[in-house]
Design an enzyme around this catalytic site. Structure first.
Site, short mmCIF file in Angstrom:
data_model
loop_
_atom_site.label_atom_id
_atom_site.label_comp_id
_atom_site.label_asym_id
_atom_site.label_seq_id
_atom_site.Cartn_x
_atom_site.Cartn_y
_atom_site.Cartn_z
N GLU A 245 0.68 -0.37 -4.77
CA GLU A 245 -0.44 0.54 -4.96
C GLU A 245 0.05 1.95 -4.72
OE1 GLU A 245 -3.85 3.02 -3.38
OE2 GLU A 245 -1.95 2.48 -2.45
N HIS B 180 -1.67 11.16 -1.96
CA HIS B 180 -2.98 10.67 -1.56
C HIS B 180 -3.95 11.80 -1.25
CE1 HIS B 180 -6.02 9.39 1.41
NE2 HIS B 180 -6.08 8.29 0.67
N GLU C 81 -4.20 4.08 -8.17
CA GLU C 81 -5.48 4.67 -7.79
C GLU C 81 -5.53 6.09 -8.33
OE1 GLU C 81 -8.27 6.18 -4.11
OE2 GLU C 81 -6.70 4.70 -3.66
N HIS D 266 0.82 -1.20 0.00
CA HIS D 266 0.00 0.00 0.00
C HIS D 266 0.86 1.26 0.00
CE1 HIS D 266 -3.11 2.63 2.26
NE2 HIS D 266 -3.54 2.49 1.01
N ASP E 136 -1.23 6.45 -5.31
CA ASP E 136 -2.27 7.42 -5.65
C ASP E 136 -1.70 8.45 -6.61
OD1 ASP E 136 -4.34 6.62 -3.49
OD2 ASP E 136 -2.48 6.92 -2.36
#
Length: 265
Positions: A44, A59, A130, A17, A46
């Site tokens: 992952e 994020h 994301e 993450h 952002d």
């Protein structure tokens, strides 16, 4: 691509993450290197757009939690916006995105999506992007991030998985680069029932549903798989919960605990 015709799921089960969870400053190259040092091969992150259209990793909509924007840009003073997407890339590139975490990461910069893509391509790593738009730029952010993903991963056998909570962002990604795999992020069922979320994912031609891990049970997993979707969970930091999700037959686990879970498991 219709999710029902998707071949064997090509991504690793374990996904780090924001690069390495909480062991390094999130969404930085240092975090990716830390996660890789723990054996992770999928990450992952952002991605949002600067005011001048450069995709970069962050994020929050605001700058102050993870950068020194107050000191460097005067964020917090009258007339100076804390919204990351309201600043151009030149200003954003000067920020320290590491000191908030710990001294060892002082002066770690915000990375562009291009820099992270190069790191992943050169190391044969997998990526879950994301799409995290600044409010009001959802569709455009989806378009641009998908365009950059297609360009930076051109020729790579397994492209990045593009996910978002924002329906317009996924619509933009679909319109821009329909060949890239997509996943719908779902945090809670208060807004819509499960069947309606699955219907939205089908309309967006998604390959995956990425849920708050508490939403997965035998029934929701069965329904998602029957509809042709792969099933991923965030953010799983407990060994018993990870075991439950694996026993349900889910396909991916996003975790902060890269120091606890072996990605070879």
């Amino acid at each position: 691509m219709n999710p029902r015709t998707l071949p064997a799921w090509p991504y690793p089960r374990w996904i780090a993450h924001r690069g390495a969870g909480k062991l390094a400053p999130e969404n930085t190259l240092a975090s990716f290197r830390t996660g890789a040092g723990h054996g992770y091969r999928m990450f992952e992150c952002d991605v949002k757009l600067s005011a001048d259209g450069v995709p970069f990793l962050m994020h929050d909509a605001e700058l102050q939690r993870t950068t020194n924007a107050a000191e460097r840009l005067g964020v917090g003073q009258p007339g100076v916006s804390d919204i990351a997407g309201s600043h151009g890339w030149h200003a954003l590139s000067q920020l320290d995105a590491g000191s908030w975490h710990s001294r060892i990461f002082a002066a770690e910069p915000l990375p562009t999506f291009e820099a992270i893509a190069r790191f992943c391509v050169r190391n044969s790593f997998f990526l879950n992007v994301e799409i995290k738009p600044t409010p009001g730029t959802e569709y455009r952010t989806g378009e641009v991030v998908a365009q950059h993903a297609a360009r930076h991963f051109n020729g790579v056998a397994i492209p990045p998985l593009l996910t978002s909570f924002d329906i317009p962002a996924l619509e933009g990604a679909l319109a821009s680069q329909p060949e890239l795999p997509r996943g719908l992020l779902i945090d809670a069922l208060e807004e819509l029932p499960w069947s309606a979320w699955l219907s939205k994912a089908q309309t967006l031609q998604c390959q995956a549903i990425v849920c708050n891990h508490t939403l997965w049970n035998a029934d929701t997993v069965l329904q998602a798989k029957a509809a042709g979707f792969r099933t991923l969970s965030y953010t799983v930091n407990d060994t018993q919960e990870a075991a439950r999700l694996i026993s349900l037959g889910t396909d991916g686990v996003i975790t902060d605990r890269v120091d606890l879970f072996s990605p070879a498991a």
